[in-house]
Design a protein around this motif. Structure first.
Motif, PDB file in Angstrom:
ATOM      1  N   ARG A 171     118.402 -57.367  42.349  1.00 21.78           N
ATOM      2  CA  ARG A 171     117.881 -57.713  40.436  1.00 21.78           C
ATOM      3  C   ARG A 171     117.116 -55.915  40.781  1.00 21.78           C
ATOM      4  N   CYS A 172     116.218 -54.752  39.346  1.00 24.76           N
ATOM      5  CA  CYS A 172     115.620 -53.992  39.958  1.00 24.76           C
ATOM      6  C   CYS A 172     115.318 -53.934  38.262  1.00 24.76           C
ATOM      7  N   VAL A 173     113.836 -54.227  38.250  1.00 24.76           N
ATOM      8  CA  VAL A 173     113.547 -53.433  36.993  1.00 24.76           C
ATOM      9  C   VAL A 173     111.974 -53.254  36.624  1.00 24.76           C
ATOM     10  N   VAL A 174     112.081 -52.209  35.646  1.00 25.07           N
ATOM     11  CA  VAL A 174     111.037 -50.278  35.515  1.00 25.07           C
ATOM     12  C   VAL A 174     109.641 -51.750  35.433  1.00 25.07           C
ATOM     13  N   LYS A 175     108.852 -51.403  36.291  1.00 24.26           N
ATOM     14  CA  LYS A 175     107.537 -51.951  35.413  1.00 24.26           C
ATOM     15  C   LYS A 175     106.636 -50.996  35.124  1.00 24.26           C
ATOM     16  N   SER A 176     106.819 -49.810  35.618  1.00 28.64           N
ATOM     17  CA  SER A 176     105.908 -48.217  34.753  1.00 28.64           C
ATOM     18  C   SER A 176     106.373 -47.331  35.095  1.00 28.64           C
ATOM     19  N   LYS A 177     106.134 -45.687  34.606  1.00 28.26           N
ATOM     20  CA  LYS A 177     107.061 -44.984  34.309  1.00 28.26           C
ATOM     21  C   LYS A 177     106.060 -44.119  34.114  1.00 28.26           C
ATOM     22  N   THR A 178     105.494 -42.722  35.286  1.00 24.20           N
ATOM     23  CA  THR A 178     104.560 -41.979  35.145  1.00 24.20           C
ATOM     24  C   THR A 178     105.465 -40.291  35.026  1.00 24.20           C
ATOM     25  N   ALA A 179     105.467 -39.882  34.152  1.00 21.16           N
ATOM     26  CA  ALA A 179     106.109 -38.339  33.619  1.00 21.16           C
ATOM     27  C   ALA A 179     105.080 -36.977  33.840  1.00 21.16           C
ATOM     28  N   GLN A 180     105.390 -36.552  34.806  1.00 17.19           N
ATOM     29  CA  GLN A 180     104.727 -35.127  34.971  1.00 17.19           C
ATOM     30  C   GLN A 180     105.847 -34.196  34.606  1.00 17.19           C
ATOM     31  N   LYS A 181     105.428 -32.221  34.368  1.00 19.22           N
ATOM     32  CA  LYS A 181     106.297 -31.964  34.744  1.00 19.22           C
ATOM     33  C   LYS A 181     106.304 -31.188  36.232  1.00 19.22           C
ATOM     34  N   GLY A 182     108.098 -31.160  36.741  1.00 20.05           N
ATOM     35  CA  GLY A 182     108.903 -31.663  37.721  1.00 20.05           C
ATOM     36  C   GLY A 182     108.593 -32.998  39.252  1.00 20.05           C
ATOM     37  N   LEU A 183     107.703 -33.485  37.899  1.00 23.76           N
ATOM     38  CA  LEU A 183     108.078 -35.261  39.085  1.00 23.76           C
ATOM     39  C   LEU A 183     107.834 -36.068  37.815  1.00 23.76           C
ATOM     40  N   VAL A 184     108.381 -37.182  37.864  1.00 16.50           N
ATOM     41  CA  VAL A 184     108.709 -38.568  38.173  1.00 16.50           C
ATOM     42  C   VAL A 184     108.051 -39.682  38.709  1.00 16.50           C
ATOM     43  N   GLU A 185     107.146 -40.584  38.151  1.00 16.55           N
ATOM     44  CA  GLU A 185     106.605 -41.483  39.611  1.00 16.55           C
ATOM     45  C   GLU A 185     107.041 -42.775  38.899  1.00 16.55           C
ATOM     46  N   LEU A 186     107.974 -43.224  39.280  1.00 20.24           N
ATOM     47  CA  LEU A 186     108.475 -44.867  39.080  1.00 20.24           C
ATOM     48  C   LEU A 186     108.313 -45.820  40.235  1.00 20.24           C
ATOM     49  N   ASN A 187     107.160 -46.913  38.923  1.00 20.27           N
ATOM     50  CA  ASN A 187     107.481 -48.431  39.728  1.00 20.27           C
ATOM     51  C   ASN A 187     108.155 -49.185  38.946  1.00 20.27           C
ATOM     52  N   LEU A 188     108.994 -50.106  40.473  1.00 23.76           N
ATOM     53  CA  LEU A 188     110.100 -51.026  40.142  1.00 23.76           C
ATOM     54  C   LEU A 188     109.788 -52.270  40.845  1.00 23.76           C
ATOM     55  N   GLU A 189     110.610 -53.166  40.178  1.00 26.37           N
ATOM     56  CA  GLU A 189     110.097 -54.583  40.796  1.00 26.37           C
ATOM     57  C   GLU A 189     111.550 -54.644  41.237  1.00 26.37           C
ATOM     58  N   ILE A 190     112.403 -55.161  42.499  1.00 20.37           N
ATOM     59  CA  ILE A 190     113.245 -55.024  42.753  1.00 20.37           C
ATOM     60  C   ILE A 190     113.546 -56.188  43.714  1.00 20.37           C
ATOM     61  N   ARG A 191     114.495 -57.064  43.930  1.00 19.17           N
ATOM     62  CA  ARG A 191     115.030 -58.349  44.125  1.00 19.17           C
ATOM     63  C   ARG A 191     116.721 -57.602  45.450  1.00 19.17           C
ATOM     64  N   LEU A 192     115.900 -58.268  46.926  1.00 17.14           N
ATOM     65  CA  LEU A 192     116.752 -57.876  47.650  1.00 17.14           C
ATOM     66  C   LEU A 192     118.659 -58.159  47.902  1.00 17.14           C
ATOM     67  N   LYS A 193     119.513 -57.683  48.078  1.00 18.38           N
ATOM     68  CA  LYS A 193     120.705 -58.691  48.037  1.00 18.38           C
ATOM     69  C   LYS A 193     120.750 -59.108  49.647  1.00 18.38           C
ATOM     70  N   GLN A 194     119.887 -57.994  50.907  1.00 14.05           N
ATOM     71  CA  GLN A 194     119.905 -59.007  52.160  1.00 14.05           C
ATOM     72  C   GLN A 194     118.177 -58.673  52.654  1.00 14.05           C
ATOM     73  N   ASP A 195     118.018 -59.577  54.056  1.00 17.16           N
ATOM     74  CA  ASP A 195     116.573 -58.654  54.381  1.00 17.16           C
ATOM     75  C   ASP A 195     117.175 -57.473  54.915  1.00 17.16           C
ATOM     76  N   ASP A 196     117.066 -56.813  54.913  1.00 15.40           N
ATOM     77  CA  ASP A 196     117.082 -55.591  54.861  1.00 15.40           C
ATOM     78  C   ASP A 196     116.545 -54.053  54.040  1.00 15.40           C
ATOM     79  N   THR A 197     116.048 -53.573  54.871  1.00 19.77           N
ATOM     80  CA  THR A 197     115.071 -52.778  53.880  1.00 19.77           C
ATOM     81  C   THR A 197     115.898 -51.157  54.664  1.00 19.77           C
ATOM     82  N   ASP A 198     116.373 -50.780  55.048  1.00 16.81           N
ATOM     83  CA  ASP A 198     116.613 -49.778  56.159  1.00 16.81           C
ATOM     84  C   ASP A 198     117.400 -49.025  54.856  1.00 16.81           C
ATOM     85  N   PHE A 199     117.870 -49.312  53.364  1.00 17.57           N
ATOM     86  CA  PHE A 199     118.052 -48.890  52.981  1.00 17.57           C
ATOM     87  C   PHE A 199     117.040 -47.682  52.028  1.00 17.57           C
ATOM     88  N   VAL A 200     115.846 -47.694  52.406  1.00 15.42           N
ATOM     89  CA  VAL A 200     114.635 -47.010  51.551  1.00 15.42           C
ATOM     90  C   VAL A 200     114.952 -45.462  51.800  1.00 15.42           C
TER      91      VAL A 200
END
Length: 223
Positions: A171-200
């Motif tokens: 599950r991936c839900v956007v909590k907030s989004k900040t857009a600037q020239k040449g930069l987009v910052e996203l805060n997303l709430e996610i739930r992993l399919k498995q207990d592995d964070t190496d995808f980051v």
């Protein structure tokens, strides 16, 4: 009033209403169970900063409640006065963690039950509550939510990052989004399919992605 009348007063008669053995046994058990509650609190604490003074308060609260209830059960008149005295007490300390309220009520309940003489209920009930808290509070699961702070270069890199996340997150839900020239910052709430964070790590290597930060989410997100 003579010296002999003083020793016949009802006040001195109330001293022997609770035997010394009963008082000592109740206080020792209150200390032991209060210490058990303190250890469970220490094992299950999941807040930001651990407060040792709160743990000591749980032990003291168990013993204080036992003393108060012993006094109340020995004298009906005293119980009415105790209710009136405690009704004017106001506590201003804020309880930040919801689970701390459960520990406070647990300490008070154990003190009341011990002073009432129901020792097996106090002991077995405390052990059962402690096991339940250890089983549920310390349970770690990949279903626990996370907050992913993602910095992208533009809209195209944002779409690539979202497509990659859809493959690794349940599950991936956007909590907030900040857009600037040449930069987009996203805060997303996610739930992993498995207990592995190496995808980051792989996510941060995508073209147009400047950084990816994964943070454990406790439900207090403000944004």
């Amino acid at each position: 009033m003579t010296f002999q009348d003083i020793f016949k007063s009802s006040f001195l008669e109330n001293v022997t209403s609770v035997s010394l053995f009963d008082m000592a046994l109740a206080l020792v058990l209150a200390f032991g169970l209060g210490l058990f509650i303190f250890l469970i609190y220490k094992k299950t604490f999941s807040g930001v900063m651990y407060s040792s003074s709160f743990g000591v308060t749980l032990v003291a609260l168990t013993m204080i409640t036992t003393v108060v209830i012993l006094a109340v059960t020995s004298n009906v008149v005293l119980s009415l006065g105790m209710v009136g005295a405690l009704s004017i007490v106001r506590f201003r300390t804020a309880i930040k963690e919801p689970l701390d309220i459960a520990f406070l009520f647990w300490s008070i309940a154990v003190g009341i039950v011990l002073a009432a003489g129901m020792i097996p209920l106090a002991v077995l009930g405390s052990v059962f509550i402690g096991v339940v808290l250890l089983a549920f509070v310390n349970k770690k699961s990949h279903w626990n939510p996370y907050i992913l702070v993602l910095q992208c270069e533009n809209h195209d890199s944002e779409d690539r990052a979202k497509a990659y996340l859809s493959q690794h997150a349940e599950r991936c839900v956007v909590k907030s989004k900040t857009a600037q020239k040449g930069l987009v910052e996203l805060n997303l709430e996610i739930r992993l399919k498995q207990d592995d964070t190496d995808f980051v790590n792989a996510l941060a290597e995508l073209d147009g992605v400047h950084s990816a930060v994964l943070v454990s989410y406790n439900g207090d997100y403000m944004g």
